[in-house]
Design a protein around this motif. Structure first.
Motif, PDB file in Angstrom:
ATOM      1  N   HIS A 186       0.864  -1.180   0.000  1.00  0.00           N
ATOM      2  CA  HIS A 186       0.000   0.000   0.000  1.00  0.00           C
ATOM      3  C   HIS A 186       0.903   1.232   0.000  1.00  0.00           C
ATOM      4  CE1 HIS A 186      -3.569  -2.443   1.186  1.00  0.00           C
ATOM      5  NE2 HIS A 186      -2.642  -3.173   1.760  1.00  0.00           N
ATOM      6  N   SER A 187       0.852   2.021  -1.056  1.00  0.00           N
ATOM      7  CA  SER A 187       1.767   3.161  -1.169  1.00  0.00           C
ATOM      8  C   SER A 187       1.450   4.260  -0.169  1.00  0.00           C
ATOM      9  CB  SER A 187       1.719   3.745  -2.588  1.00  0.00           C
ATOM     10  OG  SER A 187       0.454   4.321  -2.837  1.00  0.00           O
ATOM     11  N   SER A 188       0.261   4.235   0.424  1.00  0.00           N
ATOM     12  CA  SER A 188      -0.109   5.223   1.435  1.00  0.00           C
ATOM     13  C   SER A 188      -1.117   4.572   2.369  1.00  0.00           C
ATOM     14  CB  SER A 188      -0.702   6.482   0.793  1.00  0.00           C
ATOM     15  OG  SER A 188      -1.870   6.162   0.069  1.00  0.00           O
ATOM     16  N   GLN A 189      -1.306   5.192   3.516  1.00  0.00           N
ATOM     17  CA  GLN A 189      -2.283   4.669   4.462  1.00  0.00           C
ATOM     18  C   GLN A 189      -3.681   4.812   3.889  1.00  0.00           C
ATOM     19  OE1 GLN A 189      -1.107   7.194   7.606  1.00  0.00           O
ATOM     20  NE2 GLN A 189      -2.574   8.790   7.140  1.00  0.00           N
ATOM     21  N   THR A 190      -4.560   3.884   4.214  1.00  0.00           N
ATOM     22  CA  THR A 190      -5.886   3.857   3.613  1.00  0.00           C
ATOM     23  C   THR A 190      -6.959   3.824   4.687  1.00  0.00           C
ATOM     24  OG1 THR A 190      -5.964   1.459   3.560  1.00  0.00           O
ATOM     25  CG2 THR A 190      -4.986   2.552   1.668  1.00  0.00           C
ATOM     26  N   LEU A 191      -8.181   4.149   4.272  1.00  0.00           N
ATOM     27  CA  LEU A 191      -9.332   3.984   5.150  1.00  0.00           C
ATOM     28  C   LEU A 191      -9.637   2.491   5.317  1.00  0.00           C
ATOM     29  CD1 LEU A 191     -11.650   6.797   3.795  1.00  0.00           C
ATOM     30  CD2 LEU A 191     -10.368   6.803   5.917  1.00  0.00           C
ATOM     31  N   PRO A 192     -10.305   2.121   6.418  1.00  0.00           N
ATOM     32  CA  PRO A 192     -10.532   0.693   6.677  1.00  0.00           C
ATOM     33  C   PRO A 192     -11.244  -0.040   5.551  1.00  0.00           C
ATOM     34  CG  PRO A 192     -11.011   1.974   8.638  1.00  0.00           C
ATOM     35  CD  PRO A 192     -10.731   2.961   7.543  1.00  0.00           C
ATOM     36  N   HIS A 193     -12.305   0.581   4.965  1.00  0.00           N
ATOM     37  CA  HIS A 193     -13.050  -0.146   3.940  1.00  0.00           C
ATOM     38  C   HIS A 193     -12.217  -0.298   2.663  1.00  0.00           C
ATOM     39  CE1 HIS A 193     -13.965   3.968   2.543  1.00  0.00           C
ATOM     40  NE2 HIS A 193     -14.266   3.433   1.395  1.00  0.00           N
ATOM     41  N   VAL A 194     -11.296   0.648   2.397  1.00  0.00           N
ATOM     42  CA  VAL A 194     -10.403   0.528   1.242  1.00  0.00           C
ATOM     43  C   VAL A 194      -9.371  -0.559   1.505  1.00  0.00           C
ATOM     44  CG1 VAL A 194      -8.743   1.726  -0.213  1.00  0.00           C
ATOM     45  CG2 VAL A 194     -10.749   2.942   0.642  1.00  0.00           C
ATOM     46  N   PHE A 195      -8.824  -0.582   2.714  1.00  0.00           N
ATOM     47  CA  PHE A 195      -7.871  -1.620   3.106  1.00  0.00           C
ATOM     48  C   PHE A 195      -8.500  -3.002   2.941  1.00  0.00           C
ATOM     49  CE2 PHE A 195      -5.471  -4.303   5.951  1.00  0.00           C
ATOM     50  CZ  PHE A 195      -4.175  -3.806   5.920  1.00  0.00           C
ATOM     51  N   GLN A 196      -9.719  -3.129   3.417  1.00  0.00           N
ATOM     52  CA  GLN A 196     -10.430  -4.409   3.328  1.00  0.00           C
ATOM     53  C   GLN A 196     -10.658  -4.805   1.870  1.00  0.00           C
ATOM     54  OE1 GLN A 196     -14.510  -4.323   4.511  1.00  0.00           O
ATOM     55  NE2 GLN A 196     -14.522  -6.448   5.161  1.00  0.00           N
ATOM     56  N   LYS A 197     -11.050  -3.840   1.059  1.00  0.00           N
ATOM     57  CA  LYS A 197     -11.334  -4.132  -0.346  1.00  0.00           C
ATOM     58  C   LYS A 197     -10.077  -4.643  -1.054  1.00  0.00           C
ATOM     59  CE  LYS A 197     -12.769  -1.804  -4.611  1.00  0.00           C
ATOM     60  NZ  LYS A 197     -13.224  -0.519  -5.193  1.00  0.00           N
ATOM     61  N   ARG A 198      -8.939  -4.004  -0.805  1.00  0.00           N
ATOM     62  CA  ARG A 198      -7.701  -4.422  -1.458  1.00  0.00           C
ATOM     63  C   ARG A 198      -7.303  -5.833  -1.038  1.00  0.00           C
ATOM     64  NH1 ARG A 198      -4.002   1.097  -0.668  1.00  0.00           N
ATOM     65  NH2 ARG A 198      -5.133   2.420  -2.159  1.00  0.00           N
ATOM     66  N   ILE A 199      -7.435  -6.113   0.269  1.00  0.00           N
ATOM     67  CA  ILE A 199      -7.083  -7.437   0.765  1.00  0.00           C
ATOM     68  C   ILE A 199      -7.969  -8.503   0.130  1.00  0.00           C
ATOM     69  CG2 ILE A 199      -7.066  -8.908   2.824  1.00  0.00           C
ATOM     70  CD1 ILE A 199      -4.774  -7.026   2.884  1.00  0.00           C
ATOM     71  N   GLN A 200      -9.284  -8.239   0.098  1.00  0.00           N
ATOM     72  CA  GLN A 200     -10.228  -9.228  -0.421  1.00  0.00           C
ATOM     73  C   GLN A 200     -10.026  -9.486  -1.905  1.00  0.00           C
ATOM     74  OE1 GLN A 200     -14.007  -7.567   0.675  1.00  0.00           O
ATOM     75  NE2 GLN A 200     -14.071  -8.621   2.651  1.00  0.00           N
ATOM     76  N   LEU A 201      -9.703  -8.449  -2.668  1.00  0.00           N
ATOM     77  CA  LEU A 201      -9.583  -8.598  -4.118  1.00  0.00           C
ATOM     78  C   LEU A 201      -8.273  -9.241  -4.527  1.00  0.00           C
ATOM     79  CD1 LEU A 201     -11.088  -5.232  -5.445  1.00  0.00           C
ATOM     80  CD2 LEU A 201     -12.141  -7.477  -5.445  1.00  0.00           C
ATOM     81  N   LEU A 202      -7.180  -8.922  -3.830  1.00  0.00           N
ATOM     82  CA  LEU A 202      -5.860  -9.343  -4.288  1.00  0.00           C
ATOM     83  C   LEU A 202      -5.316 -10.561  -3.563  1.00  0.00           C
ATOM     84  CD1 LEU A 202      -4.195  -5.849  -4.808  1.00  0.00           C
ATOM     85  CD2 LEU A 202      -5.197  -7.356  -6.505  1.00  0.00           C
TER      86      LEU A 202
END
Length: 979
Positions: A186-202
């Motif tokens: 993650h190139s920068s800190q993210t909001l929780p729902h964005v963090f979750q989305k990236r984890i789930q997709l990738l």
């Protein structure tokens, strides 16, 4: 929250609502007395992955954990077999160096590395920076056929490089077969729902050795950096000027910059004379704060102010003359305008946050119109030019029309050679507006939705925007624009950041609004090196400054004792106790004296008042300062560490109390946190509602106990004065409580309403077609056994619907319903289709509220004369439409209204009609049924995609886990039916 039986206060409920370093953002769910999970709504894996951001102790001693060069502060932990590494660099360059070093240590033949950025331009910039550090990258920032080929080659190991992507392409990336990601960055800190989305997709199913790296914002350790710098000799102006790469993080460090100690020799002014005597210094890394005219101002440039429009020599005489005719700022300018006019006229950007009718629009309008007047002559002569010189975004057409009239008044007589003002408020007019924009024009006034439509029409062959010519962009009513359509707003901001450069000599950005919207203000302001922030609303300034707010529940009997306990617990701090007037001040004086608490009372303004307050600020062992609402606007105080509220008369006067902190925003207080505490009693319903509304407007969900107080108070009133003739409140049916400010509907169930309809399933799996997507969480559906037999005007109808339509198409079968009553089944023509409806409410003036029964579940207000008698052959047939609701999926506002863009996103992306298929089937698992609603845990399409995850990953929502419990309580409190 429950009252404490040991006469002590309840625990703090609300933590700081300041700028978004990840620690604060992740605490958007409050720690209640019941120890609720602050990461509620995230998956267990994501919850545990996020927790170290709050718990990790980042300090210089982190070198032992793997610090590469002494600049990166690192924490590591393992969750579900995945190693998470959190890095906090001192600067952007050191962060990039660490990122490059981390990638360089990996074997790209075997390790698949994905670097995720938020925006496309950010991904492109990151690829260039990594390229400078000899790291090979494959950039995918938009889905194309070429990108699909590149992803396949990369996934097969034929391209040995790091894959750099942005959030917009993640859904497309996840569709690739057998995608393997070993190292997610993650190139920068993210909001929780964005963090979750990236984890789930990738990495939905992580394999052994999977790693995640998060490059965090450097704001957490900025204070240490400042302390070290204080020991060095003073730098020159050029040495202290930040590079453009550091501008991005500048606004995120506002509270740190505001709080530098006197060792940095910062300049802060609180009166006119001191402002004029300051030496000019244009170094953008210096901070100037102002506490004058009842406003708080922050800037990297020294500010001057004016008292009226005649003092503004920078305004063109024509602009001044027009302002005089409109009676704007002649004898005296509004408070925010006194700072805004000189700053905007100098070509710099501006952000004004304050209440309604304080002159926010007029802070920027003279400068914007003047730039149009100066720019128009040159643009008329350029045949290749196109588009507006300025863009004004507003929330509604009504607001836009008013602004357009003001602009025409400032610009003078209409011109034939150029359109001075173009308005675009409605979809049908977009094409005509776009045609007008093929030539140069003055000001485009539009809404966010229509600007996106115009932007989609723009192309190389149909050019209607010229970035070089756009000199000003204004968001007028940023809070309303944001709340009405977050997705639209985010797209516009990203587009503007891509094409424009907001600084003196280029374009100007003007943002005015009622609320400080932290999530977008930081993104906007971080690109504005010369921005001036003005706050007329002292409570909104606390959000900007990161003030810590505590909401404590007490009882009327323990109210004063709890206040005394708070004062004793914080006796070594500079404490202000704010109250209504002289009578309250006298009462508090006696109360404090009886408890042996030293106090100083200020209840009137005179020559000694400000001096007394300043002397108190310098006291080593401070007394409790008791002040009244009347004197607060006149006080100039610093070092206030704690503000405690004793009663209040009105909400505006309550908010004004927070102006006491203006002086404390200028430097770091002795205590680590500046705090304000608000005591709430169960009967303080208005105060509770306003506080909950404030939280939700700033994306913080209120404590459940406060929302329960609102509902219980409403039910207590109805027990005394029943609303027997009113329908049951729809909020109560959907969420188990009602938190509207006012509600005319009934909140007490009748006993017969607790029984489920026979045809409503209460468990198991159901299969259905979607009639309409009412909201992201609510669907109107019909079960598959009620098969569609044909379509009328693209609306699916069953055999029953066909019979009703054919019967009532014959005008001879129309019989007016003379005297409709509650519960009657009638026939009404809706969208050119005859449908059965049920009467739900009788209003005055022959207006009747009805609900669809077969083709949807929505409500309509109609004239009594429009209703037709439903023939007996149709009346007794079962209703075909069912109301489905995903349990607990809740929007972020007290009215629980979903933004239009959120509803459109779900309709267009999840429920889009597939080509060649007239209808689609869906499945859901029933959670429970209540009244007229079937609550489901989730909704799945034929491919296994689920609606709940789609909403959570794309729309800011709250998952309310207590809906079923509250509805069961409503059933237990049901009353016998009364006519």
């Amino acid at each position: 929250m429950q009252n404490n039986t040991n006469n002590s206060l309840c625990k703090p409920l609300m933590v700081g609502a300041g700028r978004a370093n990840l620690t604060r953002v992740l605490r958007s769910y409050f720690d209640c007395d019941e120890s609720s999970n602050q990461y509620k709504g995230l998956s267990p894996m994501t919850q545990r992955a996020q927790e170290p951001c709050d718990n990790a102790a980042l300090s210089a001693g982190a070198d032992g954990n793997g610090n590469l060069n002494g600049n990166e502060l690192i924490t590591r932990h393992v969750c579900d077999g995945v190693e998470y590494t959190y890095v906090t660099p001192l600067s952007r360059n050191t962060g990039l160096d660490f990122l490059a070093a981390s990638i360089r240590t990996k074997d790209l033949n075997t390790v698949r590395i994905v670097v995720v950025c938020q925006y496309a331009n950010e991904a492109a910039q990151l690829m260039q920076e990594l390229g400078k550090r000899c790291i090979g990258c494959l950039l995918i920032n938009e889905p194309t056929k070429a990108s699909d080929t590149g992803i396949r080659l990369w996934n097969d190991g034929l391209l040995n490089s790091a894959l750099v992507v942005c959030d917009d392409v993640l859904p497309h990336l996840s569709t690739c077969n057998n995608l393997i990601v070993n190292y997610l960055i993650h190139s920068s800190q993210t909001l929780p729902h964005v963090f979750q989305k990236r984890i789930q997709l990738l990495i939905p199913q992580p394999v052994k050795g999977t790693r995640v790296l998060v490059i965090r914002c450097q704001a957490d350790i900025q204070l240490q950096h400042i302390t070290k710098e204080q020991m060095k000799p003073a730098a020159t102006t050029e040495q202290s000027r930040p590079s453009s790469s550091n501008d991005i993080s500048a606004i995120k460090n506002l509270s740190i910059n505001l709080n530098k100690t006197s060792a940095t020799k910062e300049l802060s002014t609180t009166d006119a004379q001191r402002s004029k005597e300051q030496p000019s210094n244009k170094a953008p890394d210096r901070v100037y704060t102002y506490n004058r005219f009842g406003i708080f101002a922050w800037s990297r440039y020294e500010q001057i102010f004016c008292y009226n429009a005649t003092e503004m020599s920078a305004f063109d005489p024509k602009i001044k003359e027009a302002m005089q005719l409109l009676n704007i700022g002649q004898s005296r300018a509004k408070r925010v305008q006194r700072f805004a006019w000189p700053h905007a006229a100098a070509g710099r950007s501006l952000c004004v946050i304050g209440n309604e009718s304080i002159g926010k629009t007029w802070c920027y309008l003279p400068t914007l119109c003047q730039r149009v007047l100066l720019q128009s002559p040159q643009r008329i002569l350029d045949d290749s030019d196109c588009g507006p010189s300025c863009i004004i975004l507003c929330a509604t057409a009504k607001q836009g029309e008013q602004i357009a009239n003001w602009c025409l008044g400032l610009l003078g007589k209409p011109r034939v050679d150029i359109k001075q003002v173009i308005k675009a408020f409605y979809r049908p007019s977009v094409s005509d507006v776009a045609e007008s924009m093929k030539r140069p024009c003055g000001i485009l006034i539009t809404t966010a939705e229509q600007l996106i439509q115009l932007h989609q029409l723009h192309s190389k062959t149909f050019s209607i925007f010229n970035p070089v010519a756009i000199s000003c962009v204004a968001f007028d009513g940023i809070d309303s624009i944001w709340r009405a359509g977050r997705l639209h707003c985010e797209k516009i901001i990203q587009w503007l950041m891509d094409i424009l450069r907001f600084e003196r000599g280029h374009s100007q950005l003007f943002v005015v609004g009622r609320l400080w919207i932290d999530l977008i203000m930081v993104a906007l302001s971080s690109r504005l090196p010369d921005v001036l922030l003005l706050f007329e609303d002292a409570l909104e300034a606390t959000v900007f400054a990161g003030l810590k707010l505590e909401l404590l529940t007490t009882s009327s009997q323990q109210y004063e004792q709890d206040i005394l306990k708070l004062l004793v617990d914080r006796k070594e701090k500079h404490i202000v106790l704010a109250c209504n007037g002289k009578a309250d001040a006298a009462r508090l004086s006696k109360l404090l004296h009886a408890s042996n608490i030293n106090s100083l009372i200020i209840y009137k303004t005179d020559q000694k008042t400000d001096l007394t307050c300043r002397e108190w600020c310098e006291e080593h062992f401070p007394r409790v300062l008791v002040v009244t609402d009347d004197v607060i606007p006149k006080l100039r105080a610093e070092n206030i560490e704690y503000l405690l509220h004793y009663e209040y008369n009105t909400w505006p006067r309550f908010k004004a109390r927070f102006s006491m902190f203006y002086g404390s925003y200028q430097k770091i207080p002795d205590s680590p946190t500046t705090t304000s505490t608000i005591l709430v009693r169960p009967g303080d319903v208005e105060q509770i509602w306003l506080l909950c509304d404030f939280m939700l407007k700033h994306d913080r969900y209120p404590p459940e106990s406060y929302l329960t107080m609102l509902t219980e108070y409403r039910m207590q009133l109805e027990a005394v004065k029943p609303r027997s003739n009113m329908p049951l409140c729809r909020q109560l049916m959907s969420y188990g409580n009602c938190i509207r400010h006012t509600c005319q509907y009934r909140h007490i169930l009748w006993d017969y309403e607790t029984e489920l309809p026979e045809h409503h399933p209460s468990n198991g799996e159901i299969k259905f077609e979607v009639l309409s997507n009412v909201t992201p969480a609510q669907l109107a559906v019909k079960f598959l056994e009620n098969k569609t037999c044909k379509y009328f005007l693209n609306t699916p109808v069953t055999k029953l619907g066909e019979r009703i339509e054919l019967h009532y198409e014959n005008q001879s079968n129309h019989r007016k319903h003379v005297n409709p009553e509650l519960g009657n089944v009638c026939v009404l023509k809706i969208n050119k289709l005859y449908q059965r409806v049920g009467v739900t409410r009788l209003d005055a003036h022959d207006r009747i509220e009805v609900k669809q029964l077969d083709a949807g579940v929505e409500f309509h207000m109609v004239d009594k004369s429009e209703l037709l008698v439903c023939e007996k052959e149709f009346r007794d047939e079962p209703f075909e439409a069912y109301n489905l609701l995903i349990t607990g999926l809740t929007p972020f506002n007290m009215e629980r209204i979903w933004p239009d863009d959120a509803k459109k996103l779900v309709r267009n992306k999840f429920f889009n009609r597939l080509q060649g298929k007239q209808h689609r089937s869906f499945t859901a698992e029933v959670d429970f049924a209540f009244h007229e609603i079937i609550f489901v845990k989730n909704v799945y399409d034929a491919d296994g995609n689920d609606l709940r995850s789609f909403v959570l990953n794309n729309i800011p929502v709250h998952m309310d886990e207590d809906v079923k419990m509250r509805l069961q309580k409503c059933i237990s409190l049901a009353k016998p039916f009364k006519y």
